[in-house]
Design a protein around this motif. Structure first.
Motif, PDB file in Angstrom:
ATOM      1  N   MET A   1       0.121  10.352 -36.118  1.00 19.10           N
ATOM      2  CA  MET A   1      -0.108  10.877 -34.608  1.00 19.10           C
ATOM      3  C   MET A   1       1.232  11.624 -34.469  1.00 19.10           C
ATOM      4  SD  MET A   1      -1.309   8.947 -31.338  1.00 19.10           S
ATOM      5  CE  MET A   1      -2.747   8.795 -31.607  1.00 19.10           C
ATOM      6  N   ASN A   2       1.298  12.724 -33.963  1.00 17.24           N
ATOM      7  CA  ASN A   2       2.585  13.414 -33.663  1.00 17.24           C
ATOM      8  C   ASN A   2       2.910  13.204 -32.122  1.00 17.24           C
ATOM      9  OD1 ASN A   2       0.689  15.343 -32.326  1.00 17.24           O
ATOM     10  ND2 ASN A   2       0.918  16.860 -33.903  1.00 17.24           N
ATOM     11  N   THR A   3       4.040  13.688 -31.611  1.00 23.77           N
ATOM     12  CA  THR A   3       4.380  13.544 -30.366  1.00 23.77           C
ATOM     13  C   THR A   3       3.624  14.287 -29.331  1.00 23.77           C
ATOM     14  OG1 THR A   3       5.855  15.346 -30.571  1.00 23.77           O
ATOM     15  CG2 THR A   3       6.735  13.339 -31.098  1.00 23.77           C
ATOM     16  N   VAL A   4       3.177  15.209 -29.774  1.00 21.99           N
ATOM     17  CA  VAL A   4       2.126  15.967 -28.753  1.00 21.99           C
ATOM     18  C   VAL A   4       0.840  15.352 -28.475  1.00 21.99           C
ATOM     19  CG1 VAL A   4       0.733  18.380 -28.418  1.00 21.99           C
ATOM     20  CG2 VAL A   4       3.074  18.474 -29.311  1.00 21.99           C
ATOM     21  N   SER A   5       0.391  14.815 -29.490  1.00 24.87           N
ATOM     22  CA  SER A   5      -1.000  14.032 -29.539  1.00 24.87           C
ATOM     23  C   SER A   5      -0.695  12.564 -28.617  1.00 24.87           C
ATOM     24  CB  SER A   5      -1.467  13.350 -30.913  1.00 24.87           C
ATOM     25  OG  SER A   5      -1.803  14.743 -31.523  1.00 24.87           O
ATOM     26  N   LEU A   6       0.528  12.108 -28.889  1.00 22.79           N
ATOM     27  CA  LEU A   6       0.873  10.805 -28.039  1.00 22.79           C
ATOM     28  C   LEU A   6       1.113  11.150 -26.623  1.00 22.79           C
ATOM     29  CD1 LEU A   6       1.596   7.843 -28.293  1.00 22.79           C
ATOM     30  CD2 LEU A   6       3.852   8.538 -28.784  1.00 22.79           C
ATOM     31  N   ALA A   7       1.623  12.581 -26.425  1.00 26.54           N
ATOM     32  CA  ALA A   7       1.952  12.916 -24.899  1.00 26.54           C
ATOM     33  C   ALA A   7       0.539  12.890 -24.183  1.00 26.54           C
ATOM     34  CB  ALA A   7       2.760  14.042 -24.869  1.00 26.54           C
ATOM     35  N   ILE A   8      -0.361  13.834 -24.882  1.00 29.68           N
ATOM     36  CA  ILE A   8      -1.595  13.786 -24.378  1.00 29.68           C
ATOM     37  C   ILE A   8      -2.437  12.599 -24.166  1.00 29.68           C
ATOM     38  CG2 ILE A   8      -3.950  14.798 -24.788  1.00 29.68           C
ATOM     39  CD1 ILE A   8      -2.689  16.993 -26.295  1.00 29.68           C
ATOM     40  N   LEU A   9      -2.500  11.636 -25.293  1.00 31.05           N
ATOM     41  CA  LEU A   9      -2.868  10.388 -24.959  1.00 31.05           C
ATOM     42  C   LEU A   9      -2.349   9.572 -23.687  1.00 31.05           C
ATOM     43  CD1 LEU A   9      -4.914   8.310 -26.203  1.00 31.05           C
ATOM     44  CD2 LEU A   9      -3.164   7.417 -27.609  1.00 31.05           C
ATOM     45  N   ILE A  10      -0.756   9.629 -23.701  1.00 34.66           N
ATOM     46  CA  ILE A  10      -0.308   8.702 -22.400  1.00 34.66           C
ATOM     47  C   ILE A  10      -0.687   9.287 -21.091  1.00 34.66           C
ATOM     48  CG2 ILE A  10       1.686   8.665 -21.342  1.00 34.66           C
ATOM     49  CD1 ILE A  10       3.042   8.171 -24.073  1.00 34.66           C
ATOM     50  N   VAL A  11      -0.974  10.711 -21.095  1.00 36.18           N
ATOM     51  CA  VAL A  11      -1.538  11.365 -19.820  1.00 36.18           C
ATOM     52  C   VAL A  11      -2.830  11.051 -19.590  1.00 36.18           C
ATOM     53  CG1 VAL A  11      -1.997  13.754 -18.646  1.00 36.18           C
ATOM     54  CG2 VAL A  11       0.175  13.339 -19.924  1.00 36.18           C
TER      55      VAL A  11
END
Length: 69
Positions: A1-11
């Motif tokens: 999981m890259n940082t963009v996917s992680l950021a979207i998941l957190i949002v």
């Protein structure tokens, strides 16, 4: 999981938490079934006013209706 996917998941998780919090605080809203909320419905007063207005208009219309000869 890259940082963009992680950021979207957190949002998404934050939005879901805020949505659940809002629903718990304010209720789910109007379901359209007036029998379920009864007098607590905030639309009930408007519905009564509208139905009263319609009854008055029908009475006035029938009273002033001219007979066809």
């Amino acid at each position: 999981m890259n940082t963009v996917s992680l950021a979207i998941l957190i949002v998404l998780i934050i939005l879901i938490i805020l949505d659940v919090r809002y629903i718990c605080k304010n209720g789910a809203g109007c379901s359209g079934d007036c029998g379920t909320c009864g007098k607590t419905c905030h639309w009930a007063k408007d519905i009564r006013r509208a139905s009263r207005h319609i009854r008055v208009e029908k009475k006035l219309h029938s009273f002033f209706k001219k007979e066809k000869v």
